[in-house]
Structures are given as structure tokens and as C-alpha cells.
Design a protein around this motif. Structure first.
Motif, PDB file in Angstrom:
ATOM      1  N   LEU A  59       0.822  -1.208   0.000  1.00 41.15           N
ATOM      2  CA  LEU A  59       0.000   0.000   0.000  1.00 41.15           C
ATOM      3  C   LEU A  59       0.860   1.263   0.000  1.00 41.15           C
ATOM      4  O   LEU A  59       0.612   2.207  -0.763  1.00 41.15           O
ATOM      5  CB  LEU A  59      -0.933  -0.006   1.218  1.00 41.15           C
ATOM      6  N   VAL A  60       1.880   1.264   0.857  1.00 40.17           N
ATOM      7  CA  VAL A  60       2.740   2.452   0.965  1.00 40.17           C
ATOM      8  C   VAL A  60       3.542   2.656  -0.322  1.00 40.17           C
ATOM      9  O   VAL A  60       3.640   3.773  -0.845  1.00 40.17           O
ATOM     10  CB  VAL A  60       3.682   2.318   2.179  1.00 40.17           C
ATOM     11  N   ALA A  61       4.130   1.563  -0.831  1.00 38.32           N
ATOM     12  CA  ALA A  61       4.985   1.694  -2.021  1.00 38.32           C
ATOM     13  C   ALA A  61       4.182   2.068  -3.266  1.00 38.32           C
ATOM     14  O   ALA A  61       4.669   2.821  -4.116  1.00 38.32           O
ATOM     15  CB  ALA A  61       5.741   0.389  -2.253  1.00 38.32           C
ATOM     16  N   ILE A  62       2.947   1.567  -3.374  1.00 37.09           N
ATOM     17  CA  ILE A  62       2.143   1.834  -4.574  1.00 37.09           C
ATOM     18  C   ILE A  62       1.427   3.171  -4.499  1.00 37.09           C
ATOM     19  O   ILE A  62       1.468   3.973  -5.441  1.00 37.09           O
ATOM     20  CB  ILE A  62       1.122   0.694  -4.789  1.00 37.09           C
ATOM     21  N   PHE A  63       0.771   3.446  -3.360  1.00 39.11           N
ATOM     22  CA  PHE A  63      -0.127   4.603  -3.298  1.00 39.11           C
ATOM     23  C   PHE A  63       0.493   5.844  -2.647  1.00 39.11           C
ATOM     24  O   PHE A  63       0.044   6.955  -2.922  1.00 39.11           O
ATOM     25  CB  PHE A  63      -1.410   4.219  -2.547  1.00 39.11           C
ATOM     26  N   VAL A  64       1.497   5.661  -1.763  1.00 35.74           N
ATOM     27  CA  VAL A  64       2.104   6.818  -1.100  1.00 35.74           C
ATOM     28  C   VAL A  64       3.336   7.291  -1.872  1.00 35.74           C
ATOM     29  O   VAL A  64       3.441   8.450  -2.267  1.00 35.74           O
ATOM     30  CB  VAL A  64       2.461   6.497   0.365  1.00 35.74           C
ATOM     31  N   TYR A  65       4.281   6.377  -2.092  1.00 36.77           N
ATOM     32  CA  TYR A  65       5.528   6.770  -2.744  1.00 36.77           C
ATOM     33  C   TYR A  65       5.494   6.570  -4.256  1.00 36.77           C
ATOM     34  O   TYR A  65       6.369   7.076  -4.958  1.00 36.77           O
ATOM     35  CB  TYR A  65       6.698   5.976  -2.139  1.00 36.77           C
ATOM     36  N   ARG A  66       4.499   5.819  -4.738  1.00 36.92           N
ATOM     37  CA  ARG A  66       4.353   5.564  -6.179  1.00 36.92           C
ATOM     38  C   ARG A  66       5.660   5.065  -6.808  1.00 36.92           C
ATOM     39  O   ARG A  66       6.028   5.440  -7.925  1.00 36.92           O
ATOM     40  CB  ARG A  66       3.880   6.833  -6.904  1.00 36.92           C
ATOM     41  N   SER A  67       6.383   4.233  -6.030  1.00 35.55           N
ATOM     42  CA  SER A  67       7.667   3.704  -6.495  1.00 35.55           C
ATOM     43  C   SER A  67       7.581   2.230  -6.849  1.00 35.55           C
ATOM     44  O   SER A  67       8.597   1.602  -7.136  1.00 35.55           O
ATOM     45  CB  SER A  67       8.729   3.897  -5.403  1.00 35.55           C
ATOM     46  N   PHE A  68       6.379   1.692  -6.813  1.00 34.29           N
ATOM     47  CA  PHE A  68       6.197   0.260  -7.045  1.00 34.29           C
ATOM     48  C   PHE A  68       4.929   0.058  -7.876  1.00 34.29           C
ATOM     49  O   PHE A  68       3.909   0.698  -7.609  1.00 34.29           O
ATOM     50  CB  PHE A  68       6.091  -0.474  -5.697  1.00 34.29           C
ATOM     51  N   ARG A  69       5.014  -0.827  -8.861  1.00 33.38           N
ATOM     52  CA  ARG A  69       3.861  -1.141  -9.700  1.00 33.38           C
ATOM     53  C   ARG A  69       3.570  -2.631  -9.596  1.00 33.38           C
ATOM     54  O   ARG A  69       4.474  -3.433  -9.345  1.00 33.38           O
ATOM     55  CB  ARG A  69       4.147  -0.749 -11.144  1.00 33.38           C
ATOM     56  N   LEU A  70       2.325  -2.984  -9.805  1.00 30.07           N
ATOM     57  CA  LEU A  70       1.943  -4.386  -9.665  1.00 30.07           C
ATOM     58  C   LEU A  70       2.727  -5.283 -10.604  1.00 30.07           C
ATOM     59  O   LEU A  70       3.004  -6.447 -10.287  1.00 30.07           O
ATOM     60  CB  LEU A  70       0.438  -4.555  -9.902  1.00 30.07           C
ATOM     61  N   ARG A  71       3.126  -4.765 -11.760  1.00 29.32           N
ATOM     62  CA  ARG A  71       3.897  -5.605 -12.682  1.00 29.32           C
ATOM     63  C   ARG A  71       5.319  -5.855 -12.155  1.00 29.32           C
ATOM     64  O   ARG A  71       6.034  -6.722 -12.688  1.00 29.32           O
ATOM     65  CB  ARG A  71       3.936  -4.983 -14.071  1.00 29.32           C
ATOM     66  N   ASP A  72       5.731  -5.074 -11.125  1.00 31.07           N
ATOM     67  CA  ASP A  72       7.036  -5.325 -10.499  1.00 31.07           C
ATOM     68  C   ASP A  72       6.974  -6.467  -9.498  1.00 31.07           C
ATOM     69  O   ASP A  72       8.020  -6.959  -9.056  1.00 31.07           O
ATOM     70  CB  ASP A  72       7.528  -4.069  -9.761  1.00 31.07           C
ATOM     71  N   LEU A  73       5.750  -6.878  -9.126  1.00 30.67           N
ATOM     72  CA  LEU A  73       5.586  -7.841  -8.042  1.00 30.67           C
ATOM     73  C   LEU A  73       6.231  -9.196  -8.338  1.00 30.67           C
ATOM     74  O   LEU A  73       6.906  -9.748  -7.456  1.00 30.67           O
ATOM     75  CB  LEU A  73       4.099  -8.006  -7.712  1.00 30.67           C
ATOM     76  N   PRO A  74       6.072  -9.796  -9.520  1.00 36.04           N
ATOM     77  CA  PRO A  74       6.710 -11.105  -9.756  1.00 36.04           C
ATOM     78  C   PRO A  74       8.216 -11.087  -9.563  1.00 36.04           C
ATOM     79  O   PRO A  74       8.779 -11.998  -8.935  1.00 36.04           O
ATOM     80  CB  PRO A  74       6.321 -11.416 -11.209  1.00 36.04           C
ATOM     81  N   ASP A  75       8.892 -10.051 -10.087  1.00 38.15           N
ATOM     82  CA  ASP A  75      10.351  -9.971  -9.913  1.00 38.15           C
ATOM     83  C   ASP A  75      10.714  -9.798  -8.439  1.00 38.15           C
ATOM     84  O   ASP A  75      11.717 -10.370  -7.967  1.00 38.15           O
ATOM     85  CB  ASP A  75      10.925  -8.815 -10.728  1.00 38.15           C
ATOM     86  N   THR A  76       9.917  -9.005  -7.719  1.00 35.05           N
ATOM     87  CA  THR A  76      10.183  -8.784  -6.294  1.00 35.05           C
ATOM     88  C   THR A  76      10.010 -10.077  -5.500  1.00 35.05           C
ATOM     89  O   THR A  76      10.821 -10.397  -4.626  1.00 35.05           O
ATOM     90  CB  THR A  76       9.235  -7.703  -5.743  1.00 35.05           C
ATOM     91  N   ILE A  77       8.950 -10.803  -5.807  1.00 35.99           N
ATOM     92  CA  ILE A  77       8.725 -12.087  -5.138  1.00 35.99           C
ATOM     93  C   ILE A  77       9.861 -13.056  -5.437  1.00 35.99           C
ATOM     94  O   ILE A  77      10.330 -13.794  -4.551  1.00 35.99           O
ATOM     95  CB  ILE A  77       7.364 -12.682  -5.563  1.00 35.99           C
ATOM     96  N   LEU A  78      10.346 -13.044  -6.677  1.00 37.01           N
ATOM     97  CA  LEU A  78      11.458 -13.927  -7.044  1.00 37.01           C
ATOM     98  C   LEU A  78      12.710 -13.587  -6.246  1.00 37.01           C
ATOM     99  O   LEU A  78      13.388 -14.492  -5.719  1.00 37.01           O
ATOM    100  CB  LEU A  78      11.731 -13.814  -8.546  1.00 37.01           C
ATOM    101  N   ARG A  79      13.028 -12.282  -6.122  1.00 38.62           N
ATOM    102  CA  ARG A  79      14.206 -11.886  -5.334  1.00 38.62           C
ATOM    103  C   ARG A  79      14.054 -12.298  -3.883  1.00 38.62           C
ATOM    104  O   ARG A  79      14.986 -12.822  -3.264  1.00 38.62           O
ATOM    105  CB  ARG A  79      14.422 -10.371  -5.426  1.00 38.62           C
ATOM    106  N   ALA A  80      12.867 -12.058  -3.320  1.00 43.27           N
ATOM    107  CA  ALA A  80      12.624 -12.434  -1.929  1.00 43.27           C
ATOM    108  C   ALA A  80      12.712 -13.945  -1.752  1.00 43.27           C
ATOM    109  O   ALA A  80      13.206 -14.432  -0.727  1.00 43.27           O
ATOM    110  CB  ALA A  80      11.255 -11.928  -1.477  1.00 43.27           C
ATOM    111  N   ALA A  81      12.233 -14.706  -2.746  1.00 41.59           N
ATOM    112  CA  ALA A  81      12.291 -16.163  -2.664  1.00 41.59           C
ATOM    113  C   ALA A  81      13.733 -16.663  -2.675  1.00 41.59           C
ATOM    114  O   ALA A  81      14.087 -17.595  -1.932  1.00 41.59           O
ATOM    115  CB  ALA A  81      11.507 -16.783  -3.820  1.00 41.59           C
ATOM    116  N   ILE A  82      14.574 -16.031  -3.493  1.00 42.77           N
ATOM    117  CA  ILE A  82      15.985 -16.441  -3.551  1.00 42.77           C
ATOM    118  C   ILE A  82      16.674 -16.157  -2.219  1.00 42.77           C
ATOM    119  O   ILE A  82      17.396 -17.004  -1.681  1.00 42.77           O
ATOM    120  CB  ILE A  82      16.703 -15.708  -4.706  1.00 42.77           C
TER     121      ILE A  82
END
Length: 427
Positions: A251-274
Motif C-alpha cells: 500500500l505504501v509503495a504503490i499509493f504513497v511513494y508511487r515507487s512500485f507497480r503491480l507488474r514489479d511484483l513477480p520480480d520482487t517475489i522472485l528476489r525475496a524467494a531467492i
């Protein structure tokens, strides 16, 4: 088996194998040549070590940190830190330390602190006239607070090994020691900056400007309040808190800072998974390693031996500090917690040492190992980030080693630093 286990581990570490592989292979070797147990026991114990509900919090906190460390969030924290202390002598160095303390409340990891805002601050300090090696050494020292200020992955693992503490109480117990370490590293930077003539980074902004910058950074910093407050008032468990942290971060990254988009989520999940996979592999290997020690009766033998010495609590804590500092030279904090806490925590409790106090001593000691060769992970992370040899960074570390050693002594001999906040907050 122990006479095979430990030499095999040290040889594999000396050869440069990652800690998780070194521990797992040494257990295989010990079982193959020193016992009649089948090797499948290693795999069984590794899976048993990961079969835990509280452990689910680890990948979710890592994912929350990955989401929150998007560029705009990190820059908001850096700007706030610089507005507060950037006008002082050595101001960019002070901003480095303060931003690490703030970022610790988001990442829970020393390595994330060093690789995220720490690496950015090194570049800013170099442009501001600081020696690059000094800026890297300061980043190593300031990143130590990552696992000490909540939320902390190391604290979650510790609470799984010692039934006398809870994740919530450890989160509160780490706040004042984390602040103490931050203050002492700030003093070390001030002294070096005065001696070398490092100037301030910028003029002091007006109170109105500081307020505006603080308001912009506040949504990111509220994550720690949400986690600790929710656990304290029984709204959710630490594991549930980690999931809520992910949704809050989104919520904060998407709506407050506008630094994150939903299409970035798969790559982010992959990094966190690694990252999570690497952490969980270490934990699983440490569980198998600890199983061999238990089968051999080493924890019980050491406990009986130490108790028979009839040590006073102060002498015991001094001995523990020396043991953990030596252990931290060769082992990362997470396996250190899993191997040593089941041995040492019952002894400290029998001697009347407060469990939260002892937990913070252990965590601080093992975290300091990240700053010391030959295995110090922080040294190699920062070395890679600033393109300098590890030996060049180590030469700049003595003022910070002194500050961290003083912090460790104060944490050891002033129990109230670790016990006052959990007590007054009702843990």
C-alpha cells in the motif's frame, strides 16, 4: 562423530564453501565415517528444522523489505536522516549512520542495510569529499543495527531456540541497544571527521522543511510501529505480523511513494524467494549440525562442566562474550543462534540472568561477527558495492571496532538497556 564433524567443518569453511553447504557436508561426513546412522537423517533433520509456523515470518518479512526498499522509500529515509544531522561536522557520515538505524526498522537485516541505503550513502559521502574506504567502513559499522532494531529475523530464530523469550519481548529488548550502538558509532564518526576535517554536508534546514521531509518519510517508518504495536496488544502473532507487513508495504509503495507497480511484483517475489531460500538453507543445515551435537551429548556435557565451575553471572557473561566473538569470526549469526543458544541459554537462566538480556548479548555478539574477517559478510558486501579490497576497508575499521566493543560492554553490564522496555511495555 564430533571428532570428525568439527575438523570437516573448519576445512570446508577454509576452502571457501558457503556456510550452509559446509555444515551440511560436514554432517554427512561425520555420519558416514563416525556412526551407523543412515545419511538420510541429515535430510530429515533439515526438513524438521524448517517445519515451524513461526519460521513462516522470515520469507514474509524479507518480501516486505524488498517492496519497501524501492528507490523512493530509501531516498525518503536518506533525506530525513540528512535533514536531521547533515549540517553537523561529518554530517554525511552521520546521515549514513542515522539512515541505517531507520532502515533497520524496515529490513531487519544488516546485509540489506549495507546493500541498500549504505551503498547509496557511500557514493554521496565520496562526492562530499570523504575517503571512499572510510565511507565503506562506516557503512559496515552502521549496518550492525539491522538485526538489533526490530523487526529482526535473527530474533525470530532466537525465540524458536529459547522458550524463555518471545519474539515480541525480543523486539522491544533490541530497541535501546540498537539506539546505543547508533549513538556510539555517531561519536566515532564525529571524532574521525573532526580529525580529518570532513565538513558538513549541507546547511541546516528550517524546522518547517524538516517537518515536511519527516512527514514524507513517516509512512515508511510507521512499519515498525505497526509490527511491534500489533504484537504487543495481541492483535496478531509475529507470523501474522509479517504477512500484514507485506500488505502495508504494498500500500505504501504503490499509493504513497508511487515507487512500485503491480507488474514489479513477480520480480520482487522472485528476489525475496531467492534470499529466503538461502536463509532457510542455512537454518536447515544448522538444525542438522545441532542434531549431531545433541546425539553426541555435547550440550549436556558443556552445561554440566560450566555449572560445575560455579561461575558468577559476570564471569559467565565475560566468558560468553569471548566465546561468541570467536565463534562469530567463522560463522554467520543464524547458524550461530541455532547451534549455541540451546547450550548457553539454559545455563544463563540457571545463573539468574534475565533471558531477554542474555538474548540481546548473544545477538549483538554474533552480529559483530559480520564486521570481522575472515567470514565477515558485511565486509564483502560493502567491498563489492564500493569496488575496494576488503583489506582496505578493514584498515579504516579500528575506531568503529572500539565503539562497537564499548557498546557490547555496556549492553552486557547494564541489563536495564535490554530489560527495561520489555518490562514497561508489558511483555
Amino acid at each position: 562423530m564430533a571428532e570428525i564433524l568439527f575438523p570437516a567443518l573448519f576445512v570446508l569453511l577454509a576452502l571457501g564453501l558457503p556456510v550452509a553447504f559446509a555444515m551440511a557436508i560436514s554432517v554427512f561426513v561425520a555420519l558416514s565415517f563416525g556412526s551407523s546412522y543412515p545419511n538420510i537423517v541429515v535430510v530429515k533433520e533439515m526438513f524438521s528444522g524448517l517445519d515451524s509456523f513461526p519460521l513462516l515470518a522470515v520469507p514474509f518479512f524479507i518480501l516486505a523489505a524488498e517492496i519497501m526498499t524501492a528507490g523512493a522509500v530509501t531516498l525518503a529515509i536518506l533525506r530525513l536522516a540528512q535533514s536531521l544531522v547533515g549540517h553537523l561536522r561529518g554530517g554525511l557520515g552521520h546521515a549514513n549512520v542515522v539512515s541505517s538505524a531507520m532502515f533497520a526498522g524496515i529490513s531487519g537485516s544488516a546485509l540489506a542495510d549495507a546493500a541498500g541505503p549504505g551503498a547509496m550513502m557511500v557514493r554521496m559521502m565520496e562526492r562530499g569529499g570523504y575517503d571512499r574506504a572510510y565511507a565503506g567502513a562506516l557503512t559496515i559499522a552502521s549496518s550492525v543495527v539491522g538485526p538489533i532494531i526490530p523487526p529482526s529475523i535473527t530474533m525470530i530464530i532466537y525465540a524458536m531456540q529459547d522458550q524463555e523469550v518471545s519474539v515480541g519481548s525480543l523486539f522491544m529488548a533490541g530497541v535501546l541497544p540498537g539506539i546505543l550502538i547508533t549513538l556510539l558509532v555517531l561519536l566515532a564518526n564525529a571524532r574521525v571527521s573532526h580529525r580529518r576535517g570532513y565538513a558538513s554536508g549541507a546547511p541546516m534546514p528550517s524546522l518547517r522543511e524538516i517537518g515536511r521531509i519527516a512527514a514524507h518519510a513517516l509512512p515508511a517508518l510507521l512499519l515498525i510501529v505497526l509490527i511491534v504495536g500489533g504484537i504487543r496488544f495481541g492483535v496478531f502473532t509475529p507470523t501474522e505480523a509479517s504477512v500484514i507487513a507485506v500488505f502495508y508495504a504494498l500500500l505504501v509503495a504503490i499509493f504513497v511513494y508511487r515507487s512500485f507497480r503491480l507488474r514489479d511484483l513477480p520480480d520482487t517475489i522472485l528476489r525475496a524467494a531467492i534470499i529466503s531460500g538461502a536463509v532457510l538453507l542455512i537454518l536447515g543445515a544448522a538444525r542438522a549440525f545441532a542434531w549431531v551435537l545433541i546425539i553426541e551429548g555435547i550440550p549436556q556435557m558443556l552445561a554440566e562442566t560450566i555449572i560445575s565451575w560455579d561461575l558468577s553471572p559476570i564471569v559467565f557473561l565475560l566468558a560468553v562474550n569471548l566465546l561468541l566473538l570467536a565463534f562469530g569470526l567463522f560463522m554467520d549469526p543464524l547458524p550461530g543462534v541455532m547451534i549455541l543458544v540451546p547450550i548457553l541459554a539454559p545455563i544463563s537462566f540457571a545463573l539468574g540472568i534475565d533471558p531477554d538480556h542474555f538474548a540481546i548479548i548473544v545477538i549483538v555478539n554474533l552480529t559483530l561477527g559480520l564486521t570481522t574477517p575472515p567470514v565477515g559478510s558485511l565486509i564483502f558486501v560493502v567491498s563489492s558495492a564500493v569496488s575496494l579490497k576488503p583489506s582496505t576497508l578493514i584498515r579504516e575499521m579500528p575506531p568503529f571496532f572500539l565503539a562497537l566493543a564499548l557498546a557490547l560492554l555496556l549492553i552486557t553490564f547494564v541489563p536495564g538497556l535490554s530489560t527495561w522496555l520489555p518490562r514497561v511495555s508489558g511483555f
